[in-house]
Design a protein around this motif. Structure first.
Motif, PDB file in Angstrom:
ATOM      1  N   THR A   1      55.044 -22.316 -11.722  1.00  0.00           N
ATOM      2  CA  THR A   1      55.722 -21.109 -12.218  1.00  0.00           C
ATOM      3  C   THR A   1      55.403 -20.891 -13.685  1.00  0.00           C
ATOM      4  O   THR A   1      55.510 -21.830 -14.490  1.00  0.00           O
ATOM      5  CB  THR A   1      57.252 -21.290 -12.056  1.00  0.00           C
ATOM      6  N   PRO A   2      55.021 -19.672 -14.090  1.00  0.00           N
ATOM      7  CA  PRO A   2      54.802 -19.401 -15.516  1.00  0.00           C
ATOM      8  C   PRO A   2      56.125 -19.479 -16.281  1.00  0.00           C
ATOM      9  O   PRO A   2      57.188 -19.169 -15.719  1.00  0.00           O
ATOM     10  CB  PRO A   2      54.246 -17.972 -15.531  1.00  0.00           C
ATOM     11  N   PHE A   3      56.067 -19.873 -17.547  1.00  0.00           N
ATOM     12  CA  PHE A   3      57.285 -20.030 -18.357  1.00  0.00           C
ATOM     13  C   PHE A   3      58.085 -18.734 -18.400  1.00  0.00           C
ATOM     14  O   PHE A   3      59.309 -18.731 -18.256  1.00  0.00           O
ATOM     15  CB  PHE A   3      56.906 -20.467 -19.783  1.00  0.00           C
TER      16      PHE A   3
ATOM     17  N   ILE B   1      52.216 -29.106 -24.426  1.00  0.00           N
ATOM     18  CA  ILE B   1      53.270 -29.138 -23.405  1.00  0.00           C
ATOM     19  C   ILE B   1      54.606 -28.728 -24.006  1.00  0.00           C
ATOM     20  O   ILE B   1      55.054 -29.313 -24.986  1.00  0.00           O
ATOM     21  CB  ILE B   1      53.380 -30.551 -22.790  1.00  0.00           C
ATOM     22  N   LEU B   2      55.208 -27.699 -23.435  1.00  0.00           N
ATOM     23  CA  LEU B   2      56.535 -27.220 -23.860  1.00  0.00           C
ATOM     24  C   LEU B   2      57.566 -27.815 -22.906  1.00  0.00           C
ATOM     25  O   LEU B   2      57.430 -27.676 -21.685  1.00  0.00           O
ATOM     26  CB  LEU B   2      56.568 -25.682 -23.806  1.00  0.00           C
ATOM     27  N   VAL B   3      58.552 -28.518 -23.476  1.00  0.00           N
ATOM     28  CA  VAL B   3      59.597 -29.151 -22.657  1.00  0.00           C
ATOM     29  C   VAL B   3      60.928 -28.546 -23.083  1.00  0.00           C
ATOM     30  O   VAL B   3      61.197 -28.420 -24.281  1.00  0.00           O
ATOM     31  CB  VAL B   3      59.607 -30.680 -22.860  1.00  0.00           C
ATOM     32  N   ILE B   4      61.750 -28.133 -22.104  1.00  0.00           N
ATOM     33  CA  ILE B   4      62.949 -27.359 -22.443  1.00  0.00           C
ATOM     34  C   ILE B   4      64.068 -27.612 -21.435  1.00  0.00           C
ATOM     35  O   ILE B   4      63.823 -27.966 -20.270  1.00  0.00           O
ATOM     36  CB  ILE B   4      62.605 -25.853 -22.474  1.00  0.00           C
TER      37      ILE B   4
ATOM     38  N   GLY C   1      59.019 -29.118 -17.865  1.00  0.00           N
ATOM     39  CA  GLY C   1      57.846 -29.173 -18.750  1.00  0.00           C
ATOM     40  C   GLY C   1      56.804 -28.157 -18.299  1.00  0.00           C
ATOM     41  O   GLY C   1      56.597 -27.964 -17.096  1.00  0.00           O
ATOM     42  N   PHE C   2      56.200 -27.502 -19.294  1.00  0.00           N
ATOM     43  CA  PHE C   2      55.201 -26.465 -19.024  1.00  0.00           C
ATOM     44  C   PHE C   2      53.946 -26.762 -19.837  1.00  0.00           C
ATOM     45  O   PHE C   2      54.039 -26.982 -21.053  1.00  0.00           O
ATOM     46  CB  PHE C   2      55.749 -25.082 -19.429  1.00  0.00           C
TER      47      PHE C   2
ATOM     48  N   ILE D   1      52.504 -23.071 -17.968  1.00  0.00           N
ATOM     49  CA  ILE D   1      52.685 -23.156 -16.523  1.00  0.00           C
ATOM     50  C   ILE D   1      53.469 -24.417 -16.199  1.00  0.00           C
ATOM     51  O   ILE D   1      53.163 -25.492 -16.732  1.00  0.00           O
ATOM     52  CB  ILE D   1      51.309 -23.208 -15.803  1.00  0.00           C
ATOM     53  N   MET D   2      54.482 -24.321 -15.311  1.00  0.00           N
ATOM     54  CA  MET D   2      55.334 -25.479 -15.022  1.00  0.00           C
ATOM     55  C   MET D   2      54.520 -26.616 -14.399  1.00  0.00           C
ATOM     56  O   MET D   2      53.854 -26.436 -13.389  1.00  0.00           O
ATOM     57  CB  MET D   2      56.501 -25.134 -14.096  1.00  0.00           C
TER      58      MET D   2
END
Ligand code: AHG
Ligand code: MN
Ligand code: MN
Ligand code: MN
Length: 347
Positions: A11-13, A185-188, A196-197, A207-208
């Motif tokens: 899944t896209p962010f 990597i974006l983690v939220i 994480g994306f 992207i997840m």
């Protein structure tokens, strides 16, 4: 809408953020802040990748309020975060490691969210192209304490900004980091698990790749700057010595040491592999080095959301009420069993 049990990997962010809004985990204004932050992270990722090519390594020639020599990218990343959050029109007050005092946003159009951030974490590593990151936390603004530029003095506005920003980590409505490493990597978390994306630069979207991250309950990796060992308390020295004989399962395999000197990189590895990261207080700096507001609280929020722990050695970081914007606290985070084992030496 993903059905129960259906994986959201891929899944896209931006889609995930809208799903969080549909689930009422966040409101529309918060969604706009998160989208803005992801754009800031993409811009910083691009700047970090090109640092050596575009003359952005090295020192800026200024010091920040903490007395640190700012890197050029500390300043540039701070500008990116401040401008992006201001232009989102949804943040009322922003606080940054690189700003002396919290800044009230005149362009606030809605939402009135408070965002605290470390625009470039681990910046001492930037000239050697070692992993760095950005860390942020988001609070709801205090509607009883909205700064009013037209009628208040700068001192009154600043006092209100400090009050909006100095909230305990348990008030966080979301927190995250972006790691600039071999992958970006974006983690939220918005309070419903940790996701994480990974940035797909061909698409220009996160992207997840990590769904509902869970920190292993224990792990034999410790991440401390042992260069400070001589200045630690006797209890902490005993703890550290015990890890070299297998820790709580004495006589078994000793622990492995992993320390890169970027909280984001050391923390992300701990989130995925387990173990413990620590930046203790010591004889020189009894409250340690890491800042509560935009390093320890957001990371503790994420650690707890992932089934881990975030402690100052005696209790939960999220319970601490900040008195000062740049307040430091001792910080231990990672696997619950590892943090509990450390705390048993700190009594
Ligand atoms: P920052 O670069 O944002 O100032 O943070 C640096 C912090 C943290 O990223 C890292 O874990 C720690 O400083 C490393 O400190 P030492 O070099 O003292 O180990
Ligand atoms: Mn710094
Ligand atoms: Mn930092
Ligand atoms: Mn920083």
């Amino acid at each position: 809408r993903a059905k129960a049990g259906q994986s959201e990997m891929g899944t896209p962010f931006s889609t995930w953020v809208l799903q969080q809004e549909m689930k009422d985990n966040i409101d529309n204004e918060h969604a706009i802040v998160l989208q803005s932050i992801s754009v800031a992270c993409k811009q910083i990722a691009s700047l970090v990748q090109r640092a050596g090519l575009a003359g952005m390594t090295g020192l800026a020639g200024e010091q920040n309020v903490q007395g640190e020599d700012q890197k050029k990218l500390d300043v540039i990343s701070n500008d990116v975060f401040c401008d992006t959050l201001r232009l989102s029109g949804r943040t009322g007050v922003i606080a940054s490691e690189e700003e002396d005092v919290p800044v009230a946003v005149e362009e606030t159009y809605g939402g009135n969210y408070v965002c605290v951030f470390d625009p470039l974490d681990g910046s001492s590593n930037i000239d050697a192209a070692v992993s760095t990151g950005s860390i942020w936390g988001i609070y709801a603004g205090d509607s009883q304490c909205v700064p009013d530029f037209s009628s208040e003095s700068p001192a009154e506005v600043e006092a209100k900004c400090v009050q909006n920003v100095c909230q305990p980590g348990e008030n966080l409505v979301s927190a995250g980091y972006c790691m600039y490493s071999s992958s970006t990597i974006l983690v939220i978390s918005v309070g419903d698990g940790v996701f994480g994306f990974t940035l797909d630069s061909a698409v220009g979207e996160f992207i997840m790749t990590h769904e509902r991250i869970q920190i292993p309950k224990s792990g034999k990796i410790y991440s401390f700057n042992e260069g400070n060992y001589d200045m630690w308390t006797p209890g902490l020295k005993q703890y550290m010595d015990s890890l070299k004989t297998g820790g709580k399962e004495t006589g078994t395999k000793p622990y492995s040491a992993r320390y890169i000197g970027s909280l984001v990189g050391d923390f992300h590895r701990t989130m995925l592999y387990g173990g413990i990261y620590g930046y203790p207080g010591d004889a020189k700096n009894p409250t340690g080095k890491l800042r509560l507001l935009y390093e320890c609280a957001p990371m503790s929020f994420l650690a707890e959301q992932a089934g881990g722990a975030g402690s100052d050695g005696t209790g939960r970081v999220l319970k601490i009420n900040p008195e000062k914007v740049h307040q430091r606290v001792p910080f231990f985070t990672g696997s619950v069993e590892e943090v509990a084992y450390l705390e048993s030496f700190m009594k």
